[in-house]
Enzyme design. Sequence first.
Site, PDB file in Angstrom:
ATOM      1  N   LYS A 146     -30.687   3.433 -25.718  1.00 35.21           N
ATOM      2  CA  LYS A 146     -31.511   4.599 -25.382  1.00 35.21           C
ATOM      3  C   LYS A 146     -31.728   4.733 -23.873  1.00 35.21           C
ATOM      4  O   LYS A 146     -31.907   5.838 -23.370  1.00 35.21           O
ATOM      5  CB  LYS A 146     -32.863   4.513 -26.104  1.00 35.21           C
ATOM      6  CG  LYS A 146     -33.724   5.746 -25.960  1.00 35.21           C
ATOM      7  CD  LYS A 146     -33.013   6.976 -26.500  1.00 35.21           C
ATOM      8  CE  LYS A 146     -33.882   8.223 -26.345  1.00 35.21           C
ATOM      9  NZ  LYS A 146     -33.154   9.439 -26.752  1.00 35.21           N
ATOM     10  N   SER A 161     -10.569  19.660  -9.556  1.00 37.82           N
ATOM     11  CA  SER A 161     -11.282  19.194 -10.739  1.00 37.82           C
ATOM     12  C   SER A 161     -11.790  20.370 -11.575  1.00 37.82           C
ATOM     13  O   SER A 161     -10.995  21.111 -12.124  1.00 37.82           O
ATOM     14  CB  SER A 161     -12.425  18.259 -10.320  1.00 37.82           C
ATOM     15  OG  SER A 161     -12.748  17.363 -11.355  1.00 37.82           O
TER      16      SER A 161
END
Length: 273
Positions: free
Chosen positions: A136, A84
């Site tokens: 949010k 990765s």
Amino acid sequence: MIWPFKGARKQIARLEIKGAIAGATRKHVLEALKTIEDKGYPVLLLRIDSPGGTVVDSHEIYSALIKLREKIKIVASFGNISASGGVYIGMGAEHIMANPGTITGSIGVILRGNNLERLLDKVGVSFKVIKSGPYKDILAFDRELTEPERQILQDLIDSSYSQFVEIVAEGRNLEVDAVKQFADGRVFTGQQALELGLVDRLGTEEDARCWAAELAGLDPEKAKCNTIEEQKSFWSKLLPGSRQSSWSVPPQVADWVNFEIATNGLPLWLYRP
């Protein structure tokens, strides 16, 4: 003053990236790369033994390697695992060597959040949230994701994934579609990585060191390899066991726990076995 570093021009700089990649790793590596450039090393042996880490820190290391490549040769050596974000960083090297048994690949992006809603219900805890917009508190740990939130995060992951694939394609001179054929999160051995074009050669770190020497026009038998160590504070040198004193677990476990806490909710280029 250049003269104290004259010997470096006949040496191989070695830099090891080990463990999960986060802010501390980035800081150490960027400082080390600056030292390597300032001292005039002709070649860098980059040893990568990492499952990956955060997106931004991996990318900043990669960018610094690409910049350094304009001045010196860089050979990456994949260790036990270079997956990765470790692969992403490796793309900053001109040449890559892996051990046949190296675990590599895991090209992809992951983002994790924790949902403790059921546990909080059992203990009678709830949260009152006042927010400026509907997203949010995305990935809040006290509730499930909504479908719009899931799509927002999927778009974020897809954008980061596209960046990863393009970097691999550019770094290995492959077509984007060809990279996507194996960039689905799977891992493979160094031998398989060679067949896919992800690495150039198979061999040990010593083989990579000899290769680096040859690329720099140095004698592999005589060229010294100088590892650029992380600068430690005065207190860590004086009290080497202090790092472990506040934990009842090994430092490696403590580091991983800290990484998990610090990166919760962040997109990661990270292999999670």
